[in-house]
Design an enzyme around this catalytic site. Structure first.
Site, short mmCIF file in Angstrom:
data_model
loop_
_atom_site.label_atom_id
_atom_site.label_comp_id
_atom_site.label_asym_id
_atom_site.label_seq_id
_atom_site.Cartn_x
_atom_site.Cartn_y
_atom_site.Cartn_z
N ASP A 65 0.86 -1.19 0.00
CA ASP A 65 0.00 0.00 0.00
C ASP A 65 0.89 1.23 0.00
O ASP A 65 1.95 1.23 0.62
CB ASP A 65 -0.90 0.00 1.25
N GLY A 122 -4.92 4.72 2.55
CA GLY A 122 -5.03 3.58 3.45
C GLY A 122 -4.79 3.99 4.90
O GLY A 122 -4.37 5.11 5.20
N ILE A 166 1.98 1.34 -6.93
CA ILE A 166 1.86 0.75 -8.28
C ILE A 166 2.22 1.77 -9.37
O ILE A 166 2.45 1.38 -10.51
CB ILE A 166 0.46 0.14 -8.54
N SER A 208 -11.64 5.37 -6.86
CA SER A 208 -12.93 4.72 -7.06
C SER A 208 -14.13 5.65 -6.85
O SER A 208 -15.21 5.18 -6.51
CB SER A 208 -13.05 3.52 -6.11
N ASN A 235 -3.87 5.84 -12.52
CA ASN A 235 -3.80 4.93 -11.37
C ASN A 235 -4.39 3.55 -11.71
O ASN A 235 -3.78 2.52 -11.45
CB ASN A 235 -4.56 5.53 -10.19
N TYR A 277 -14.23 6.31 -14.31
CA TYR A 277 -13.94 5.24 -13.34
C TYR A 277 -14.33 3.88 -13.93
O TYR A 277 -13.51 2.96 -13.99
CB TYR A 277 -14.69 5.51 -12.04
N LYS A 294 -11.83 0.60 -15.29
CA LYS A 294 -11.92 -0.78 -14.79
C LYS A 294 -12.22 -1.75 -15.94
O LYS A 294 -11.70 -2.87 -15.98
CB LYS A 294 -13.00 -0.88 -13.71
N ASN A 349 -22.62 -1.91 -4.63
CA ASN A 349 -22.24 -0.88 -3.64
C ASN A 349 -21.75 -1.50 -2.34
O ASN A 349 -22.57 -1.97 -1.53
CB ASN A 349 -23.41 0.07 -3.41
N1 UFG Z 1 -25.66 9.92 -2.73
C1 UFG Z 1 -26.37 10.98 -2.19
N2 UFG Z 1 -25.76 11.69 -1.18
C2 UFG Z 1 -24.52 11.41 -0.70
C3 UFG Z 1 -23.83 10.31 -1.27
C4 UFG Z 1 -24.42 9.61 -2.29
O1 UFG Z 1 -27.48 11.28 -2.59
O2 UFG Z 1 -24.02 12.09 0.22
C5 UFG Z 1 -26.31 9.13 -3.79
C6 UFG Z 1 -25.49 9.07 -5.05
O3 UFG Z 1 -25.80 10.14 -5.91
C7 UFG Z 1 -25.93 7.72 -5.61
C8 UFG Z 1 -26.19 6.86 -4.36
O4 UFG Z 1 -26.37 7.80 -3.30
O5 UFG Z 1 -27.14 7.86 -6.29
C9 UFG Z 1 -25.02 5.96 -4.01
O6 UFG Z 1 -23.84 6.76 -4.03
P1 UFG Z 1 -22.45 6.26 -3.42
O7 UFG Z 1 -21.49 7.39 -3.58
O8 UFG Z 1 -22.65 5.70 -2.06
O9 UFG Z 1 -22.08 5.05 -4.35
P2 UFG Z 1 -21.94 5.01 -5.95
O10 UFG Z 1 -23.16 4.29 -6.44
O11 UFG Z 1 -21.62 6.30 -6.55
O12 UFG Z 1 -20.61 4.21 -6.11
C10 UFG Z 1 -20.50 2.87 -5.81
C11 UFG Z 1 -19.02 2.57 -5.64
C12 UFG Z 1 -18.32 2.73 -6.95
C13 UFG Z 1 -19.04 1.96 -8.02
C14 UFG Z 1 -20.46 2.41 -8.10
C15 UFG Z 1 -21.23 1.76 -9.20
O13 UFG Z 1 -18.44 3.43 -4.68
O14 UFG Z 1 -17.01 2.25 -6.82
O15 UFG Z 1 -21.07 2.14 -6.86
O16 UFG Z 1 -21.86 2.84 -9.87
F1 UFG Z 1 -18.48 2.22 -9.21
#
Ligand code: UFG
Length: 323
Positions: free
Chosen positions: A31, A36, A51, A75, A90, A139, A143, A168
């Site tokens: 890491d 981390g 990396i 991510s 990255n 992102y 991947k 998620n």
């Molecule tokens: N959201 C809010 N308020 C916040 C945070 C998030 O409304 O404070 C919403 C986002 O807009 C989204 C949902 O909640 O609609 C989930 O958001 P997250 O940020 O918790 O998760 P994501 O879906 O964006 O991301 C996750 C992973 C990513 C992965 C993605 C797949 O963290 O690595 O799912 O789209 F790529």
């Protein structure tokens, strides 16, 4: 086996280290410690390497390595839209550096953290492995590029790999002293719990005009320990199966942002104030997994199927975080 866990000081990586150690494997963590946590490296030694600096990687292969798990990544969907170079550098260049180091040291098995973001906007209610892959943010694109590299590496060099597409990730192993801790925190569940605890700048709901039942985005939340368990099964799988394989990992249940906030309110017993904000760039309306292949072929069966028990573990961590 002896497993090199790249990104093992991070959220999903540290839970994988716990699961590996519980299953009797030896762990070394690689890491760069930019995001981390030193306190999360509990199940094996830490090699401080990056990396993006290939010359630092050889030190991690000094001991015999039977397989690599690769969690090092940027991510955040929104950040990837505003800073795509960082994501391709990255997630793609960094991964190529790691793959070359593995090749130099004769290591031919990799479990790779992929994502639901490879699919883009879903064209069917439930997303299985065959669903079209048209990512809508850098992102997911980064991947997906690595998934392609892994397929080519299987043909050219005989690399065995399993790409696990997390939906998620959520929850924590608070009783083991590890959990989710990002700075800044962008994810919904920890942000909702912060709001429940009266911390942070206030919860925002990003978009209420999506084509979903309540207008907010729907996601498939999967417990981080269930993800870790899938990694162990992927290791076993690669003992038997050559080639590059991909599995979706989710519960198959979709929860809207408002449903998650309501579940967090029930779990915490606290009010969760929020305000409505515009949509966040790069968010697809609905992402729900079919994990039939992981269930049938890896024998994976998530222990946490509903969002409330997942949030309970996140709340336990939130109340007493170790870092
Ligand atoms: N959201 C809010 N308020 C916040 C945070 C998030 O409304 O404070 C919403 C986002 O807009 C989204 C949902 O909640 O609609 C989930 O958001 P997250 O940020 O918790 O998760 P994501 O879906 O964006 O991301 C996750 C992973 C990513 C992965 C993605 C797949 O963290 O690595 O799912 O789209 F790529």
């Amino acid at each position: 086996m002896h497993i090199l866990v790249c990104g093992g000081a991070g959220y999903v990586g540290s839970h994988a280290c716990l699961a590996l150690s519980r299953a009797g494997h030896e762990v070394t963590v690689l890491d760069n410690m930019l995001t981390g946590h030193r306190e999360a490296v509990r199940w094996g030694p830490l090699v401080d390497a990056d990396i993006l600096r290939p010359e630092t990687l050889d030190a991690a292969f000094n001991r015999k390595v039977d397989a690599v798990m690769h969690f090092c990544a940027r991510s955040l969907v929104g950040e990837s839209v505003t800073d795509p170079y960082a994501y391709y550098q990255n997630n793609v260049t960094g991964t190529l550096n790691l793959l070359e180091a593995m090749k130099r040291h004769g290591v031919d098995k990799l479990v790779f953290s992929s994502t639901a973001a490879v699919f883009g906007n879903p064209v069917s209610a439930v997303i299985d492995e065959e669903h079209p892959k048209t990512p809508i943010n850098p992102y997911g694109a980064s991947k997906l590029m690595v998934e392609r590299v892994l397929a080519d590496a299987a043909t050219a060099y005989g690399l065995r790999s399993v790409a696990l597409r997390y939906f998620n990730a959520a929850g924590a192993a608070a009783d083991e002293g590890i959990g989710e801790s990002h700075e800044p925190e962008t994810h919904l569940i920890p942000n909702a719990l912060k709001a429940a605890a009266g911390e942070g700048a206030g919860l925002k709901v990003f978009g209420t005009d999506y084509p979903t039942p309540d207008g907010t985005c729907v996601r498939d939340y999967v417990h981080v320990l269930d993800l870790a368990d899938a990694h162990l099964r992927a290791l076993d799988w690669m003992q038997r199966e050559a080639g590059a394989h991909r599995f979706n990992l989710g519960n198959g249940n979709g929860f809207s942002v408002l449903e998650v906030i309501e579940a967090a309110r029930k779990v915490s017993g606290r009010d969760i104030p929020y305000e409505i904000a515009p949509r966040r760039a790069g968010d697809p309306p609905v992402l729900v997994a079919s994990s039939r292949q992981a269930r049938e072929r890896l024998g994976w069966s998530p222990k946490f199927e509903r969002v409330e028990p997942i949030i309970e573990t996140a709340w336990a961590w939130h109340k007493a975080p170790a870092y």
